[in-house]
Structures are given as structure tokens and as C-alpha cells.
Scaffold this active site. Structure first.
Site, PDB file in Angstrom:
ATOM      1  N   CYS A   1      -6.680  18.493  -8.229  1.00 39.95           N
ATOM      2  CA  CYS A   1      -7.518  19.719  -8.491  1.00 39.95           C
ATOM      3  C   CYS A   1      -6.729  20.839  -9.123  1.00 39.95           C
ATOM      4  CB  CYS A   1      -7.711  20.236  -6.960  1.00 39.95           C
ATOM      5  SG  CYS A   1      -6.293  20.605  -5.829  1.00 39.95           S
TER       6      CYS A   1
ATOM      7  N   GLU B   1      -1.636  18.935  -5.444  1.00 40.83           N
ATOM      8  CA  GLU B   1      -2.619  19.043  -6.160  1.00 40.83           C
ATOM      9  C   GLU B   1      -3.699  18.015  -5.655  1.00 40.83           C
ATOM     10  OE1 GLU B   1       0.168  18.607  -7.688  1.00 40.83           O
ATOM     11  OE2 GLU B   1       0.836  20.540  -8.602  1.00 40.83           O
ATOM     12  N   SER B   2      -3.356  17.177  -4.783  1.00 42.05           N
ATOM     13  CA  SER B   2      -4.285  16.270  -3.891  1.00 42.05           C
ATOM     14  C   SER B   2      -3.380  15.044  -3.819  1.00 42.05           C
ATOM     15  CB  SER B   2      -5.505  15.927  -4.731  1.00 42.05           C
ATOM     16  OG  SER B   2      -6.678  16.995  -4.576  1.00 42.05           O
TER      17      SER B   2
ATOM     18  N   SER C   1       0.875  -1.132  -0.140  1.00 38.89           N
ATOM     19  CA  SER C   1      -0.059  -0.024  -0.158  1.00 38.89           C
ATOM     20  C   SER C   1       0.847   0.914   0.013  1.00 38.89           C
ATOM     21  CB  SER C   1      -0.698   0.020   1.353  1.00 38.89           C
ATOM     22  OG  SER C   1      -1.902  -0.837   1.188  1.00 38.89           O
TER      23      SER C   1
ATOM     24  N   HIS D   1      -2.734   0.218  -4.213  1.00 41.32           N
ATOM     25  CA  HIS D   1      -2.745  -0.929  -3.569  1.00 41.32           C
ATOM     26  C   HIS D   1      -2.604  -2.255  -4.173  1.00 41.32           C
ATOM     27  CE1 HIS D   1      -4.265   1.289   0.118  1.00 41.32           C
ATOM     28  NE2 HIS D   1      -5.220   1.826  -0.826  1.00 41.32           N
TER      29      HIS D   1
END
Lengths: 137, 137
Positions: free
Chosen positions: B83, B62-63, B55, B68
Site C-alpha cells: 500500500c 507496506e503490507s 512456505s 510457497h
């Protein structure tokens, strides 16, 4: 068809502005939501932005929770992604509605990783951590 | 209606098993995918599991990107959430298809955070970091 993960796309509108721009509170809410759902927390990272906005992630043994807040809109985008049947990600989503004081929550449920029964393995997935988190930066 | 974020739900099937269970390679791929898309990397955390599975998250200005892996299925679940209009998350998704040697990639595009034009703020979102990442654990 069987799937490996359950992924909730959660949109919180009309949230408490004081909470959405307080990194300690947002982290506390995400942390407690993961525990409320019965998840095992492995790591968490949160980032505050100027003039506003917070991004964060809680890595859990069962996958992850992420958050991005737009205090200027009273809005938070939160994901709750889990694998296995031990926990219900909707518990975390509902916990966060109360925590954020959200007027409205919309949840879209995605199933991740489809396989036919013949492809299913009997191996358990991620039964334990191998070692601590890596960070190459 | 205008939205704040673009979120790609990416499913990679038929990936190279050697890559999916190598935490250094998976991290390298996610890191390079973020850079390839033009994102600004703020932090990254990766976790290896026994007997298999990885993981990880790359927090970008930007986010985020998350991954996984289920090596036993040759499958990886990857999210690319951005974003702003500066970068195209599909660039990262396509980069990872090649990196993982995936036979098949499916992408679902979600729009996050809908607001009517009258609700839009003129404030830029997340123009800069406020400080370093927090970690309360």
C-alpha cells in the site's frame, strides 16, 4: 489445466470498526476462520499500527491467510490461499464475513501454478512439517 | 477509482531446484527482495516441509510478501502486496525472478480496496508500528 493452489482474493467492505482496529479480535477471527475451514495452523503473526490498521498472517500447512485492515474505511483485504483438496478456502472467507460484520464481501478466485498432466508428480506436497519456523531477525 | 493496495500475483516457473528447497536461501531471497523494493521489514516467518516445499511470509510496513515453493515442479507462487506510493512491488517481483533463476515469470496485478474520492480519508495509513508482533500460540 490442473493447478496446484486455490487463492481467494477477498474484499470486505462496511466492517465493524471496533473489530478492524482490535488486533486481538482480528487475530481471533483469522485463527478461527482457518480452523473453521479445517486448516492446520503452523504459525501466526499480527501487527498493529498507529493511528490505526492491522496486518496479520496465519501460516497453515495448506498455505496461508493474510489480512490488512483499514479501519478508517471499514475495509479489510484478506487472502485465503490453499493447496490440496482437503479444505475449501471459501469456508474461511464466509466465516470472516460474519465475524467482521461486513456489509459486503467480494471474492475473486485465482488458480495458482498450472501444469500439464504429464508434468504432474505423484509426490504428495507438504505432508508434514520438517521443523519449527525459522526467524532470522 | 482510487484504491488502497496493489497486489502482484507472481508465478515463477522453471526455477532452480536447489534454491526452492533451501529454506535459508528462499528466506534470503524474499528478505532481499523486500529491501530491494524499499520496503520496511517488520517480521518474517518461514516453514520447511517434508519431503519438500517451503512456505514463508515477510510482513512489511507496506503490507506483505508471501512465498510457497513446489520444488518438484520447479515452481514458486509469490505474492507482493503493497500500500502507499512509496515502493513499487514489481521491483521485488523482478528481483526474485533473477534470484530464483526462473525461466518464466507471469505477473497479475490486482488493485485492492476501491473507494470513491468522497470516501477517501486524509489520515495517513500505518505511519508507524504500535508495538511488536503478537503471537498467541
Amino acid at each position: 489445466m490442473p493447478h496446484l493452489g486455490k487463492h481467494l482474493i477477498c474484499e470486505y467492505y462496511g466492517c465493524s470498526l471496533n473489530i478492524l482496529n482490535d488486533v486481538a479480535l482480528v487475530q481471533k477471527g483469522m485463527h478461527e476462520a482457518a480452523l473453521f475451514a479445517g486448516a492446520t495452523i503452523l504459525d501466526e503473526r499480527f501487527q498493529e499500527f498507529e493511528p490505526h490498521g492491522i496486518s496479520g498472517v496465519v501460516i497453515i500447512a495448506e498455505s496461508h491467510l493474510t489480512v490488512h485492515t483499514w479501519p478508517e474505511y471499514g475495509y479489510a483485504a484478506i487472502d485465503v490461499f490453499t493447496c490440496g483438496e482437503q479444505i475449501d478456502p471459501l469456508d474461511a472467507a464466509k466465516f470472516l464475513k460474519a465475524f467482521l460484520g461486513a456489509e459486503k464481501l467480494t471474492v475473486e478466485t485465482l488458480k495458482r501454478g498450472f501444469f500439464s498432466p504429464s508434468e504432474r508428480s505423484v509426490l504428495p506436497h507438504k505432508p508434514q512439517m520438517k521443523n519449527e519456523s525459522h526467524d532470522v531477525r
